[in-house]
Each structure stands twice: as C-alpha cells, then as structure tokens.
Design an enzyme around this catalytic site. Sequence first.
Site, mmCIF file in Angstrom:
data_model
loop_
_atom_site.group_PDB
_atom_site.id
_atom_site.type_symbol
_atom_site.label_atom_id
_atom_site.label_comp_id
_atom_site.label_asym_id
_atom_site.label_seq_id
_atom_site.Cartn_x
_atom_site.Cartn_y
_atom_site.Cartn_z
ATOM 1 N N CYS A 79 10.188 7.441 -8.225
ATOM 2 C CA CYS A 79 8.825 7.428 -7.684
ATOM 3 C C CYS A 79 8.271 8.806 -7.356
ATOM 4 O O CYS A 79 7.113 9.092 -7.676
ATOM 5 C CB CYS A 79 8.723 6.507 -6.482
ATOM 6 S SG CYS A 79 9.668 7.019 -5.062
ATOM 7 N N HIS A 140 4.862 9.312 -0.788
ATOM 8 C CA HIS A 140 6.184 9.643 -1.333
ATOM 9 C C HIS A 140 6.266 10.948 -2.117
ATOM 10 O O HIS A 140 7.101 11.097 -3.008
ATOM 11 C CB HIS A 140 6.717 8.480 -2.184
ATOM 12 C CG HIS A 140 8.039 7.987 -1.674
ATOM 13 N ND1 HIS A 140 9.138 7.837 -2.469
ATOM 14 C CD2 HIS A 140 8.417 7.616 -0.438
ATOM 15 C CE1 HIS A 140 10.148 7.381 -1.757
ATOM 16 N NE2 HIS A 140 9.727 7.236 -0.521
#
Length: 159
Positions: A79, A140
Amino acid sequence: PLAVGSMGIKCALATAAVLMPVVHSASDPRPNVVILLVDDLGYGDIGAYGNTTMKTPHVDSLAAEGILMTQHLVASPICTPSRAALLTGRHAVRTGLTGSKVARVMPSPAVPGGISRDETTIASLLAAQGYATGMVGKWHVGMGTNCSLCPRAHGFDTY
C-alpha cells in the site's frame, strides 16, 4: 448472490484513500475528479467491470456517470509505495517509500518519515488550478512529526 449495500460501501471507502476535488459552481466547465484507491480490490470485483456475484450499485452509479478507467497498473503490491506513486505520478522507488524495511513502508502512523514535503502531488496540482481537495481514509504514506507530512501538507484542503 452477495450484496454490498450502503454499509458495505462505507466500510470499503473507510479503508480507501479518496481524492475528491470539488468544483465550486455548476457553471464551472472543469470536471469533478474522484479517485478511489481501495486495497485488495480486483479489476472485476465491482459490477461496473462485469461482476455479477457482488452487487455494488453505488460504485456502479459513479462509474455510469463518469469515466470508467480500464488501463491502470498499480505501482506496487504494497500500500505505501502504490499510494505514493498514485499521489505523485512517479515510480514508487523515486519517492523513497519502497522496500521491506519498516522505515520505507508505513505500517502505522507511529513510524517516522513519509512522503517528502518537496514532492508534487496530484492534490497540489489540482489546488493550484482552483480545485478544492479532500482526502478521506487511509493515508499510509507517513504522518511526520506533529502531522508535518499529513495530507494537508501535500495539497489537500481537508483530511
């Protein structure tokens, strides 16, 4: 068949990084731009791309009213680098957020570092053109000290 109702879509969007520039008036000729980045969503997982098993009416409606993109390759199966590449338009390795070392993959907001403030993001480019920008969900790509690398430091008006 499995049904993904409004609660299922809300749960999916809660884990997605969403870039939502909004045009200020209906007379403005610029298009609205909504980008959904959802972890572990496959090409054929929604109805707009042909899935007949799971019902995704809300996402299908967005697709029907907009442009359905069919040619995107994710920059990484992890991610952090895939988000950094989408935000910057650069190869993930050029953002410095790739690899298996914890310092280069952001498993939690407590990890120091993140996407550099010097990076140009799609949000900052859209903001420079007068778009209002917002990010909802999983960032993230690093928070930095006192949120110095949060979305608002990268061109997002709201987070």
